[in-house]
Design an enzyme around this catalytic site. Structure first.
Site, short mmCIF file in Angstrom:
data_model
loop_
_atom_site.label_atom_id
_atom_site.label_comp_id
_atom_site.label_asym_id
_atom_site.label_seq_id
_atom_site.Cartn_x
_atom_site.Cartn_y
_atom_site.Cartn_z
N ARG A 45 0.97 -1.17 0.04
CA ARG A 45 -0.05 -0.12 -0.04
C ARG A 45 0.79 1.27 0.02
O ARG A 45 2.18 1.12 0.06
CB ARG A 45 -1.15 -0.01 1.29
N GLY A 46 0.26 2.45 -0.10
CA GLY A 46 1.05 3.68 -0.30
C GLY A 46 1.15 3.89 -1.77
O GLY A 46 1.58 2.96 -2.67
N ALA A 47 1.00 5.04 -2.05
CA ALA A 47 0.68 5.57 -3.50
C ALA A 47 1.74 5.31 -4.26
O ALA A 47 1.66 4.69 -5.51
CB ALA A 47 0.42 7.07 -3.78
N ARG A 88 -7.59 0.21 -6.81
CA ARG A 88 -7.88 1.03 -5.73
C ARG A 88 -7.87 2.46 -6.58
O ARG A 88 -7.10 2.75 -7.14
CB ARG A 88 -6.44 1.19 -4.70
N GLN A 198 -1.98 1.87 9.76
CA GLN A 198 -0.41 2.13 9.31
C GLN A 198 0.46 3.02 10.23
O GLN A 198 1.71 2.73 9.96
CB GLN A 198 -0.74 3.05 7.93
N ASP A 239 -2.04 10.84 -2.04
CA ASP A 239 -2.51 9.83 -2.82
C ASP A 239 -2.66 10.51 -3.93
O ASP A 239 -2.55 9.86 -5.15
CB ASP A 239 -3.49 9.11 -2.14
N ASN A 249 -5.54 12.42 0.91
CA ASN A 249 -4.50 11.41 1.73
C ASN A 249 -5.37 10.47 2.86
O ASN A 249 -6.47 10.98 2.69
CB ASN A 249 -3.24 12.30 2.49
N LYS A 250 -4.57 9.87 3.47
CA LYS A 250 -5.48 8.97 4.39
C LYS A 250 -6.47 9.48 5.33
O LYS A 250 -5.97 10.68 5.74
CB LYS A 250 -4.19 8.36 5.24
#
Ligand code: MRU
Length: 350
Positions: A45-47, A88, A198, A239, A249-250
């Site tokens: 995960r993570g852009a 995603r 996370q 993101d 973002n998150k």
């Protein structure tokens, strides 16, 4: 260095981020469908990491193709790209990476004497280039952003924008790493980041790996720490950044940004250029992924909420540009008005 993902002869190997920090195990994705699965289930995960994973997925898919010639490969290539693009929706790096692979595929297929095998080889090389470039971009963000960090003080981060969210070094955590390498005495405060944790699991694990002093707090504790003067700066990843500087973002990032403004604390975003989406005018237009309710209702297989209660689980939120002190990229540091500073660093883009 933490090996978030790597290309191997057998497939793409991923450090399983679902089970960190208690287990350090790996998942081997042997075909592009498995790469898609690994992205959807957040093994990776993570852009930026998602983007490079998808690129490797495309390369893997073409390598395994049984197509007799380039004509037969064409529809298969589209199928591979569509499958990976459907994983995603929010991180634009995913679509950026697939588009870059598509452009490379077209160029390779147009070469004199091109075969399915030569295209497959060229696509593998392109995905490996993207892997190296991602680490390089993180290092450059670190170089541009380090001086923005306090020389001594607390820095709050949300989610994980570190080596685990990239091919190595990290975006927001890369800036923190660079500041520490230059002698800053930073103490990192990591929001736990409900519901996937996370911050508590991944940011804490990777910063401890580097001996950077780290304290985990529950998401609802940030305001109190800011009021007590324990936070000198906030830095997060992104993101997708819209053309006006709004940042997806998150989930929870928006709240942190509002709190930072209220307490007069700078709020920085670190992201590679591949996270900037000039086709998306404002944050309103960014698609926000809604994930499964079970991520909120359960933890570690145990139910937390009453059966049948209403649940929301948006994975991201949008922080309006007015809360963002600066955006740190590999090309330099952007300041408001962002439409203008974006144009300065990429005149052809807008
Ligand atoms: O749902 P995730 O874990 O993929 O979300 C990750 C984030 O929101 C990160 O902050 C963002 O992708 C930047 S990573 C360098």
């Amino acid at each position: 260095m933490i090996l978030t993902l790597e290309w191997t002869d057998e497939g793409v190997r991923f450090l399983d981020q679902r089970v960190l920090p208690l287990e350090e195990t790996y998942v081997l994705a042997k075909d592009y469908n498995q790469v898609a699965e690994v992205i959807t289930t957040m093994v990776v995960r993570g852009a930026p990491a998602i983007g490079v994973s998808a690129a490797m997925g495309v390369a893997l898919g073409v390598r395994q193709s049984k197509a007799a010639d380039l004509n037969a490969l064409k529809p298969e290539f589209e199928q591979i790209c569509n499958t990976l693009a459907g994983t995603r929706p929010t991180a634009v790096n995913l679509f950026w990476a697939i588009e870059r692979m598509r452009q490379r595929y077209l160029a390779l297929a147009a070469e004199p004497g091109a075969t399915v095998q030569s295209v497959a080889q060229g696509l593998k090389e392109e995905s490996l280039r993207m892997y190296d470039e991602d680490i390089q971009a993180c290092r450059e963000m670190g170089a541009h952003g380090a001086s923005l960090m306090p020389t001594d003080g607390g820095v709050l981060t949300h989610c994980n924008a570190g080596a685990l969210a990239t091919c190595g070094y990290g975006t927001a955590l890369g800036v923190i790493r660079a500041a520490v390498e230059q002698g800053s005495r930073l103490r990192v405060f990591a929001d736990e980041t409900r519901p996937f944790l996370q911050g508590a699991r991944l940011t804490a694990w990777e910063l401890m790996h580097d001996d950077i002093p780290t304290t985990v707090l529950c998401d609802n504790m940030a305001a109190s720490l800011m009021r007590k003067g324990q936070i000198s700066a906030v830095i997060v990843g992104a993101d997708r950044i819209a053309a006006n500087g709004d940042v997806a973002n998150k989930i929870g990032t928006y709240g942190v940004a509002v709190l930072a403004k209220e307490h007069g604390i700078p709020f920085y975003v670190a992201a590679p250029w591949s996270t900037i989406d000039v086709q998306t005018a404002t944050g309103e237009d960014i698609p926000i992924e809604e994930r499964a309710q079970v991520e909120v209702t359960h933890h570690g297989g145990k139910q937390l909420t009453p059966q049948g209660v209403g649940i929301v689980n948006p994975a991201f939120d949008v922080t309006p540009a007015k809360y963002v002190t600066a955006i740190i990229t590999e090309r330099g540091v952007l300041r408001a008005p962002y439409a203008e500073s974006l144009r300065e660093l990429e005149p052809a883009a807008l």
